[in-house]
Design an enzyme around this catalytic site. Structure first.
Site, short mmCIF file in Angstrom:
data_model
loop_
_atom_site.label_atom_id
_atom_site.label_comp_id
_atom_site.label_asym_id
_atom_site.label_seq_id
_atom_site.Cartn_x
_atom_site.Cartn_y
_atom_site.Cartn_z
N ARG A 2 0.73 -1.39 -0.07
CA ARG A 2 0.01 0.07 0.09
C ARG A 2 0.85 1.36 -0.05
O ARG A 2 0.34 2.25 -0.61
CB ARG A 2 -1.04 0.02 1.24
CG ARG A 2 -2.00 1.19 1.22
CD ARG A 2 -2.96 0.89 2.06
NE ARG A 2 -2.78 1.03 3.48
CZ ARG A 2 -3.41 0.93 4.53
NH1 ARG A 2 -4.71 0.62 4.37
NH2 ARG A 2 -2.72 1.21 5.84
N GLU A 13 -15.96 6.64 6.41
CA GLU A 13 -15.11 6.01 7.20
C GLU A 13 -15.12 6.90 8.62
O GLU A 13 -15.84 7.89 8.69
CB GLU A 13 -13.80 5.74 6.69
CG GLU A 13 -13.23 7.03 6.34
CD GLU A 13 -11.81 6.92 5.76
OE1 GLU A 13 -11.17 5.67 5.97
OE2 GLU A 13 -11.28 7.80 5.01
N LYS A 67 -2.28 7.58 1.27
CA LYS A 67 -1.98 7.58 2.72
C LYS A 67 -0.85 8.90 2.65
O LYS A 67 0.15 8.72 3.20
CB LYS A 67 -1.54 6.64 3.53
CG LYS A 67 -2.79 5.86 4.27
CD LYS A 67 -2.43 4.76 5.03
CE LYS A 67 -2.05 5.06 6.61
NZ LYS A 67 -3.10 5.46 7.38
N1 PXG Z 1 -9.14 5.22 7.32
C1 PXG Z 1 -8.16 6.05 7.41
C2 PXG Z 1 -8.37 7.55 6.74
C3 PXG Z 1 -6.76 5.72 8.02
O1 PXG Z 1 -5.85 6.63 8.04
C4 PXG Z 1 -7.75 3.52 8.30
C5 PXG Z 1 -8.90 4.09 7.75
C6 PXG Z 1 -7.61 1.96 8.76
O2 PXG Z 1 -6.79 1.34 8.06
P1 PXG Z 1 -5.71 0.31 8.30
O3 PXG Z 1 -5.08 -0.02 7.14
O4 PXG Z 1 -4.76 0.65 9.35
O5 PXG Z 1 -6.58 -0.76 8.93
C7 PXG Z 1 -6.61 4.46 8.52
C8 PXG Z 1 -5.30 4.03 9.02
C9 PXG Z 1 -4.29 7.61 14.08
C10 PXG Z 1 -3.92 6.85 13.06
O6 PXG Z 1 -3.43 7.83 14.80
C11 PXG Z 1 -4.56 5.97 12.00
C12 PXG Z 1 -4.29 5.36 10.84
C13 PXG Z 1 -3.12 5.46 10.45
C14 PXG Z 1 -2.24 6.20 11.25
C15 PXG Z 1 -2.54 6.82 12.39
O7 PXG Z 1 -5.53 7.69 14.51
N2 PXG Z 1 -5.37 4.62 10.32
#
Ligand code: PXG
Length: 292
Positions: free
Chosen positions: A50, A182, A149
């Protein structure tokens, strides 16, 4: 703590990058957040894939191969002797001149931080989160794909501020059409009549790795999960709601905009999934090559 920057390890104090780095000046770069469970890096390959896709999408060349970056990540965790924790992989556009032009940044920077993270207070995992609907919408994919991201998380930060100012821990973000996309850093699922639903990726959320894991674990548990467009109405009338994310793991949500979801307590499918998730993550990741 030892922090990896461009092939070398630095102490926390000495881990510094240029003020001319476009990651700082413009949020020009990409990142991943990855968990370490029981001495293994969870879904390392998926996160690396990713990351390279995010980079490719913004014409950012990561100055090492996928295998090299995987090795560097494993090595950083080993150096820090972490058995459980959280890894932040950051690729910045690198130092350049003032002015947007990324082609004036000769080399992208690679940063790997291996540490820990606590996203929500512990009792929320037992009692469930309270959510609001954020007025801040997810940007249209015509502006920037939600699959990138990027280091510019201001949209999510603004939404998080709204949630916290409303006394909640997390908020639902709608897309331009008003469908649920989301949360600020997590994907969302609902349970109704024993069936699970989640918005399709086309609703504007990130294709979460924990989301995919939850779908697979639910299937193993014999519970169907459909991808359907959801509105706030669907959340208000759901039996259960839970969020998934690397940092959040799997966590129940019990209120939206002060309205009680289901009976206001984490439901049986959510609880069963939480348990299954914690069991699953223990033994599946890439083993860290510890020295001792
Ligand atoms: N949506 C968004 C916008 C994200 O940034 C997720 C969903 C979940 O994806 P994964 O692949 O992790 O299951 C993310 C990722 C935080 C933080 O501090 C959160 C993410 C990444 C970095 C920091 O809240 N989530």
């Amino acid at each position: 703590m030892k922090i990896y920057i461009d092939g070398q390890f630095y102490s926390e104090q000495d881990a510094k990058i240029s003020v001319f780095d476009h990651g700082l000046l413009y949020g020009d770069g990409v990142f991943e957040g990855i968990r370490i469970y029981n001495g293994r890096i969870f879904k390392l390959e998926e996160h690396i894939v990713r990351l390279y896709e995010s980079a490719r999408s913004i014409c950012l060349t990561i100055p090492m191969s996928r295998e090299e970056l995987e090795q560097a990540t494993l090595q950083t965790v080993a150096e820090n002797e972490l058995r459980d924790g959280y890894i932040r992989l950051v690729i910045t556009r690198g130092a350049g001149s003032l002015g947007l032009n990324p082609y004036q940044c000769p080399k992208a920077g690679v940063i790997i931080i291996a540490s820990t993270i606590t996203l929500y207070p512990k009792d929320r995992y037992e009692k469930g989160l309270n959510l609001i609907t954020c007025a801040t919408r997810r940007p249209t994919p015509a502006a920037l794909s939600p699959q990138v991201k990027s280091l510019n998380y201001l949209n999510n930060v603004m939404a998080k501020i709204e949630a916290i100012q409303a006394g909640c821990e997390e908020g639902i973000m709608l897309n331009e059409q008003g469908y649920v996309a989301e949360c600020t850093g997590d994907n969302i699922f609902l349970v109704k009549g024993g069936k699970v639903v989640t918005p399709p990726i086309s609703a504007g959320g990130l294709d979460g790795i924990t989301r995919q894991t939850a779908i697979e674990l639910l299937a193993e548990m014999g519970i169907s999960c459909q991808e359907v467009m959801l509105t706030r109405h669907d959340v208000f009338t759901a039996d259960e709601c839970f969020l998934t994310g690397t940092a959040a793991e799997v966590i129940p949500a019990v209120q939206l905009d002060r309205r009680i979801i289901g009976d206001g307590a984490p439901g049986p499918i959510t609880k069963a999934l939480v348990e299954r998730f914690h069991e699953y993550v223990k033994n599946v990741g890439a083993p860290v090559p510890y020295q001792s």
